[in-house]
Motif scaffolding. Sequence first.
Motif, PDB file in Angstrom:
ATOM      1  N   CYS A  73      43.671  33.691  34.756  1.00 52.33           N
ATOM      2  CA  CYS A  73      42.873  34.669  34.023  1.00 52.33           C
ATOM      3  C   CYS A  73      41.952  33.969  33.031  1.00 52.33           C
ATOM      4  O   CYS A  73      42.391  33.120  32.257  1.00 52.33           O
TER       5      CYS A  73
ATOM      6  N   CYS B  47      37.951  37.555  30.819  1.00 56.40           N
ATOM      7  CA  CYS B  47      36.579  38.076  30.836  1.00 56.40           C
ATOM      8  C   CYS B  47      36.515  39.560  30.472  1.00 56.40           C
ATOM      9  O   CYS B  47      35.494  40.056  30.030  1.00 56.40           O
TER      10      CYS B  47
ATOM     11  N   CYS C 239      38.753  43.683  33.972  1.00 54.02           N
ATOM     12  CA  CYS C 239      39.833  44.638  34.274  1.00 54.02           C
ATOM     13  C   CYS C 239      39.901  45.720  33.199  1.00 54.02           C
ATOM     14  O   CYS C 239      40.118  46.898  33.505  1.00 54.02           O
TER      15      CYS C 239
ATOM     16  N   PHE D 218      47.961  39.799  29.617  1.00 52.85           N
ATOM     17  CA  PHE D 218      48.078  38.452  30.191  1.00 52.85           C
ATOM     18  C   PHE D 218      48.017  37.394  29.093  1.00 52.85           C
ATOM     19  O   PHE D 218      48.699  36.375  29.137  1.00 52.85           O
TER      20      PHE D 218
ATOM     21  N   ARG E 121      38.246  36.405  39.194  1.00 53.37           N
ATOM     22  CA  ARG E 121      39.152  35.308  39.508  1.00 53.37           C
ATOM     23  C   ARG E 121      40.069  35.668  40.671  1.00 53.37           C
ATOM     24  O   ARG E 121      40.991  34.913  40.985  1.00 53.37           O
TER      25      ARG E 121
ATOM     26  N   ILE F 137      42.414  37.846  40.911  1.00 54.04           N
ATOM     27  CA  ILE F 137      43.818  38.073  40.546  1.00 54.04           C
ATOM     28  C   ILE F 137      44.260  39.457  41.046  1.00 54.04           C
ATOM     29  O   ILE F 137      43.620  40.462  40.737  1.00 54.04           O
TER      30      ILE F 137
ATOM     31  N   ILE G  48      45.835  42.041  40.223  1.00 56.69           N
ATOM     32  CA  ILE G  48      46.428  42.561  38.986  1.00 56.69           C
ATOM     33  C   ILE G  48      47.479  43.633  39.284  1.00 56.69           C
ATOM     34  O   ILE G  48      48.544  43.669  38.674  1.00 56.69           O
TER      35      ILE G  48
HETATM   36  S1  SF4 Z   1      42.591  39.563  34.955  1.00 63.66           S
HETATM   37 FE1  SF4 Z   1      40.643  39.088  35.981  1.00 63.66          FE
HETATM   38  S2  SF4 Z   1      39.247  40.722  35.297  1.00 63.66           S
HETATM   39 FE2  SF4 Z   1      40.992  40.725  33.864  1.00 63.66          FE
HETATM   40  S3  SF4 Z   1      40.350  39.402  32.176  1.00 63.66           S
HETATM   41 FE3  SF4 Z   1      41.512  38.108  33.601  1.00 63.66          FE
HETATM   42  S4  SF4 Z   1      39.943  37.204  34.935  1.00 63.66           S
HETATM   43 FE4  SF4 Z   1      38.978  38.963  33.891  1.00 63.66          FE
END
Ligand code: SF4
Lengths: 197, 293
Positions: free
Chosen positions: A31, A34, A37, A55, A87, A89, A91
Amino acid sequence: MEQKNNQPVKYDLNFAREIYSLENGSYIKQCMQCGMCAISCATREIMDYSPRRLFNLIKLGKKDEVLEANTMWQCTSCCTCKARCPRGIPIIDVMHDLKKYAIQNGYSDDPRAAFYKAFWAEVASRGKVFEGGVTARYYLIRGLDELKKAFAMKDVGLNMLRHKRMPLLPPKKVKGLGNLKKIIRKAQELERKEAGR
Amino acid sequence: MKYSFYPGCSMEATAQANLKSIEAVAGALDLHLEEIPDWNCCGATVASGVVGDFTQQVMTARNLAIAEPKGYDVVVGCSSCYLSLAVTNKRFKEDEHFKALANEALAAGGLKYDGSLRVRQFLEVVINDAGFDRVKEKVKRPLTGLKVAGYVGCQTVRAIPYEFDDPEYPVQMDKLMEALGATAVDFPMKARCCGSSNAIAATDIVVDSALKIFQSAAGGGAQVIVTPCPMCQLNLDAYQQRVNQLHGTNFNIPVLFFTQLMAVAFDLPEDARALNYCIVSPYEALAAYGVGK
Ligand code: SF4
Ligand code: SF4
């Protein structure tokens, strides 16, 4: 939720390591904070922390803050963040891991934890889900107070009954239930072995 | 064309209208669906929150293993089941380590899955295998003048992004509705989440989500909402009255499976349209198209 800033910062790095060892946990390390999400999430406004902040708290080893947060329980599995995270991920899958971890470690005050347990008990007992069974098991876990709240919703239930949307009898059990149970048991055993690797 | 069909738990309970209309529409379009024998629950997005992704995916894979010998594409009529089956299938194809482990677990029940199948949504099969032209040929009662809000929901287009439509602003179901003669209204919330399985344990989430979705659909002048997803259908249909009670609104927008509206346009019998399962009555909105109570 207020962060307890007046207390000495406690870093429980063991906690971070444990979370990283969950099935999808290592993705958290990727992560980059950014915030995509957070702005995408359908239920962000009612989350204690956005996925991004959660996170970060994991990285910082903030065990109680993370496990007492409602974030993973507010997640509706809508996949919006997963589709947008730069990225890559998954989530939503990380949220599944956190739910499981919270339940296993006794952080299951959220009503959704009871719902999840009820749902699984239903699947495990007949190989299919019967809404009536899930609901009954849910109120058994949550108790009478919750049932009183449900009374406010009686119109919804009656409407569903009237339009044949709420069968009172469960579906037939899966015929291969014995084998399905063996498969599930084996899968859980393998999953535990993998996590220990 | 033949397919293996995975109905999923909802089609035996809250979403019987989905099953009835899918079977009838498939029949009319010569898409032959063969139910996967003795299928089990896919675990939806809930099981993995208790037992983890791996166990949930193995459980899902039992269905794929049973279907594999036939070799047909697996067709799913529920967005949440689709998410489970499609993501699991993808892992079998892309992750050798996962595949070996999952097969070790499946072997405990005498099964094996090689990852050879394709998992597809019924909506996508209608659009790509039957095609808009075939659909147009089957229309006996064009839905001219009917304003439809195509509520695709969240998982349908985002389980595997860009698989058959844009995950941010999907358009394929709108085109299908236009093939029936209806008008697809502008509907900014068309891919927004309905609150999913929170109906019991956190009803507010469903009520709040539904309110926004109704406002958006009504803003475009929609007379009906259609969806491919049983969870979306149930939440918007069963909680519409509750939204009105709590927010002083006056929504009266029937919520149908897209296949129910196809059954209306194809002039299929009442049992195929299955409109008696609708909680918000659709009869007024559809009166002009040969639908009577
Ligand atoms: S989980 Fe993905 S979208 Fe959310 S802050 Fe981290 S990198 Fe950015
Ligand atoms: S999948 Fe969960 S965390 Fe991601 S946007 Fe949807 S509700 Fe938010």
